[in-house]
Design a protein around this motif. Structure first.
Motif, PDB file in Angstrom:
ATOM      1  N   UNK A 524       0.806  -1.212   0.000  1.00  0.00           N
ATOM      2  CA  UNK A 524       0.000   0.000   0.000  1.00  0.00           C
ATOM      3  C   UNK A 524       0.849   1.277   0.000  1.00  0.00           C
ATOM      4  N   UNK A 525       2.061   1.194   0.525  1.00  0.00           N
ATOM      5  CA  UNK A 525       2.913   2.384   0.609  1.00  0.00           C
ATOM      6  C   UNK A 525       4.165   2.276  -0.257  1.00  0.00           C
ATOM      7  N   UNK A 526       4.784   1.106  -0.260  1.00  0.00           N
ATOM      8  CA  UNK A 526       6.061   0.960  -0.970  1.00  0.00           C
ATOM      9  C   UNK A 526       5.861   0.838  -2.469  1.00  0.00           C
ATOM     10  N   UNK A 527       5.096  -0.159  -2.892  1.00  0.00           N
ATOM     11  CA  UNK A 527       4.829  -0.361  -4.325  1.00  0.00           C
ATOM     12  C   UNK A 527       3.370  -0.734  -4.515  1.00  0.00           C
ATOM     13  N   UNK A 528       2.478   0.238  -4.372  1.00  0.00           N
ATOM     14  CA  UNK A 528       1.056  -0.080  -4.457  1.00  0.00           C
ATOM     15  C   UNK A 528       0.647  -0.531  -5.852  1.00  0.00           C
ATOM     16  N   UNK A 529      -0.119  -1.620  -5.898  1.00  0.00           N
ATOM     17  CA  UNK A 529      -0.623  -2.108  -7.179  1.00  0.00           C
ATOM     18  C   UNK A 529      -1.899  -1.393  -7.569  1.00  0.00           C
ATOM     19  N   UNK A 530      -2.203  -1.424  -8.834  1.00  0.00           N
ATOM     20  CA  UNK A 530      -3.432  -0.782  -9.308  1.00  0.00           C
ATOM     21  C   UNK A 530      -4.636  -1.700  -9.188  1.00  0.00           C
ATOM     22  N   UNK A 531      -4.388  -2.984  -9.067  1.00  0.00           N
ATOM     23  CA  UNK A 531      -5.451  -3.956  -8.827  1.00  0.00           C
ATOM     24  C   UNK A 531      -4.979  -4.876  -7.714  1.00  0.00           C
ATOM     25  N   UNK A 532      -5.895  -5.667  -7.169  1.00  0.00           N
ATOM     26  CA  UNK A 532      -5.500  -6.643  -6.165  1.00  0.00           C
ATOM     27  C   UNK A 532      -4.673  -7.754  -6.819  1.00  0.00           C
ATOM     28  N   UNK A 533      -3.728  -8.280  -6.060  1.00  0.00           N
ATOM     29  CA  UNK A 533      -2.881  -9.347  -6.561  1.00  0.00           C
ATOM     30  C   UNK A 533      -1.595  -8.874  -7.180  1.00  0.00           C
ATOM     31  N   UNK A 534      -1.199  -7.637  -6.864  1.00  0.00           N
ATOM     32  CA  UNK A 534       0.053  -7.090  -7.390  1.00  0.00           C
ATOM     33  C   UNK A 534       1.017  -6.771  -6.251  1.00  0.00           C
ATOM     34  N   UNK A 535       1.003  -7.592  -5.205  1.00  0.00           N
ATOM     35  CA  UNK A 535       1.939  -7.390  -4.106  1.00  0.00           C
ATOM     36  C   UNK A 535       3.372  -7.570  -4.607  1.00  0.00           C
ATOM     37  N   UNK A 536       4.309  -6.792  -4.092  1.00  0.00           N
ATOM     38  CA  UNK A 536       5.704  -6.913  -4.554  1.00  0.00           C
ATOM     39  C   UNK A 536       6.379  -8.162  -3.994  1.00  0.00           C
ATOM     40  N   UNK A 537       7.535  -8.450  -4.500  1.00  0.00           N
ATOM     41  CA  UNK A 537       8.323  -9.573  -3.995  1.00  0.00           C
ATOM     42  C   UNK A 537       8.624  -9.393  -2.509  1.00  0.00           C
ATOM     43  N   UNK A 538       8.796 -10.520  -1.847  1.00  0.00           N
ATOM     44  CA  UNK A 538       9.210 -10.478  -0.451  1.00  0.00           C
ATOM     45  C   UNK A 538       8.084 -10.578   0.548  1.00  0.00           C
TER      46      UNK A 538
END
Length: 552
Positions: A524-538
């Motif tokens: 939500x803060x570091x690399x927010x995705x535009x849709x659900x399911x786009x969480x970053x690595x790690x």
């Protein structure tokens, strides 16, 4: 020898495989680890047995009643068979079952009848479970609960009405209040020409005798939306010589005759099918003034603050039930030889949905704790701001989140046999009712700029980022955004979103579950995705999926 083939052996073309087991009868509290943890964290540990018991009802008989109540919508009868005007809305027995169960377990009354640390949180937790089974009945339950602070402003009316509003007795009969042990309260504020701008209302109030607070008036006018029109009385707004004023209007007059309260029609709504919403007219309807004359909006705000809190909790509940269904489906459905819940991309989606659900719950129950501490200056200012922030953000997030959860289930999530279509139809109600998104964001600006101490309370609550550099940077940017007032109305949605996400991140960090807080901040803060399911690595998506999935 008869060589004919017995074709009956081929009549069954398949056996049912690769389908999840039923969730019918599941205790919704026991499969919800976040609810258990957050309700305890905010003071409702003493109520866990009570909440657990309601979880069994919500996942069992109430879930079944929810389907029946939506399949059998309320029906309006304007006249009886002899031609007499009756203005009745008839509900399926399942709706009354839902209402009776909630009232008997104190959902509209618990914090008022047994005030103690955690009472608002315990009540919100039970409402959260009830809403997962069926959301439409939540409307009259919420309004009855929320009417108490407004009615307490008028002690003479409160003396008559509050004992029955707070009673754990449900009586749906169409009779006067004197004949009932329990009562429900509705609300009728908006009109055709005004909508959100209630000060444009044209309904007029005329004193029957002596004017003033607690006195009787007759109301003439219309209301474009009156929810739950079979309630025993309604808080409504009308104009007097001194301006817009709040009134309590019962369905029956003291002599047991019908009040001049006429239902014009029921609204044909997108969702919220089990609940009746109506258009009504007052044709000299008897009502009593609540609070100071000409101060109707501040008086009714006592009620609206509570109903907005329930919008937050209700949207959180819809998201949780959608997540429960999606996670359960994916834990038992195989594609290409692997369970969906074991496949990396689906894990990313489910984990993201789980983060959204838990963050919504955390902010809602944190708000519940504030409602118990309004004599504390910081908590009062926090509640003033977060009522609008949470109402905007959580209710806005629900429709897209529920849509994504339904997609996890494929075509199954799109058919009415499942609960997903109902959850999706229900989700926009909370973002629209009690002030749409723009109304909430403008209220956030009003609180921050015009109410002393609110801005300081926000940043006192957020602190310095609790050791997380990403949150600290976000808070710093938020401070700069609040100081830059040049085009702040234009940016009001972005500002409100940034406040909401900062508060959610802070709550998750404080709770100490690094898997949850790190996943939320990364997504939500570091690399927010535009849709659900786009969480970053790690992000530990496997742990997040396991935390949110029903173990049945």
């Amino acid at each position: 020898m008869d060589q004919r083939i017995n074709l009956h052996q081929f009549a069954e073309t398949h056996e049912v495989t690769n389908q999840p087991p039923s969730l019918d009868g599941t205790n919704l509290y026991r499969i919800d680890l976040p609810l258990q943890e957050w309700s305890r964290r905010f003071g409702a540990g003493w109520a866990q047995d009570r909440i657990d018991a309601y979880g069994a009802l919500a996942g069992g008989p109430l879930m079944e009643a929810g389907f029946l109540a939506n399949q059998n919508k309320p029906v309006f009868a304007s006249h009886d068979r002899y031609g007499h005007r009756i203005d009745l809305v008839e509900f399926h027995p399942a709706y009354h079952q839902l209402m009776q169960t909630a009232v008997e377990h104190g959902i509209p009354s618990l914090p008022w009848t047994a005030p103690r640390e955690g009472a608002h949180v315990a009540r919100a937790a039970m409402s959260y479970l009830h809403t997962q089974a069926e959301a439409g009945s939540g409307c009259p339950l919420t309004m009855t609960f929320a009417s108490v602070p407004a009615l307490r402003l008028q002690p003479d009316l409160a003396e008559t009405w509050l004992p029955k509003i707070l009673a754990t007795h449900y009586d749906p009969r169409n009779v006067g209040i004197a004949h009932k042990a329990g009562a429900t309260i509705g609300m009728a504020m908006t009109e055709k020409q005004g909508g959100t701008d209630v000060r444009a209302n044209t309904t007029r109030a005329y004193p029957v005798g002596q004017p003033g607070p607690g006195q009787a008036y007759e109301l003439v006018g219309h209301k474009w939306f009156c929810s739950a029109p079979m309630c025993d009385a309604f808080l409504t707004l009308a104009q007097t010589d001194k301006g817009l004023t709040c009134f309590l209007l019962p369905r029956h007059r003291p002599d047991d005759t019908r009040n001049a309260f006429y239902i014009q029609r029921l609204k044909n709504k997108l969702g919220n099918w089990s609940n009746a919403s109506s258009e009504v007219e007052f044709r000299g309807a008897l009502a009593w003034m609540v609070g100071e004359e000409g101060r109707g909006v501040p008086t009714i705000i006592e009620m609206v603050a509570m109903t907005r809190f329930d919008c937050m909790t209700g949207s959180s509940a819809l998201m949780r039930q959608a997540l429960t269904q999606a996670a359960h489906h994916c834990a038992h459905r195989s594609v290409s030889g692997r369970l969906l819940s074991e496949q990396p991309l689906m894990q990313n989606v489910l984990a993201d949905l789980a983060l959204e659900s838990e963050a919504a719950l955390a902010l809602s129950l944190r708000m519940g704790r504030s409602l118990e501490r309004l004599d504390d200056g910081h908590e009062a200012r926090f509640a003033r701001l977060v009522t609008a922030v949470g109402k905007y953000w959580i209710c806005k997030r629900a429709p897209a989140m529920i849509n994504e959860a339904a997609e996890c289930m494929g075509g199954t999530g799109y058919v009415e046999d499942t609960i997903l279509p109902r959850l999706y139809r229900e989700a926009p109600v909370n973002s629209t009712w009690e002030g749409s998104g723009n109304v909430q964001c403008l209220d956030v600006l009003r609180a921050l700029s015009k109410e002393p101490g609110v801005l300081d309370a926000l940043f006192d609550e957020l602190g310095d980022g609790h050791g997380d550099k990403r949150l600290a940077a976000h808070i710093h940017g938020l401070k700069e955004a609040c100081q830059d007032t040049g085009d702040i109305q234009y940016r009001a949605r972005q500002l409100t979103e940034d406040i909401a996400v900062a508060l959610q991140a802070k709550l998750l960090l404080e709770a100490g579950n690094a898997v949850v807080s790190d996943g939320f901040i990364a997504g939500r803060l570091e690399r927010p995705g535009r849709v659900y399911g786009a969480l970053p690595r790690g992000v530990d998506v496997q742990a997040l999926v396991a935390r949110s999935s029903p173990q049945v």
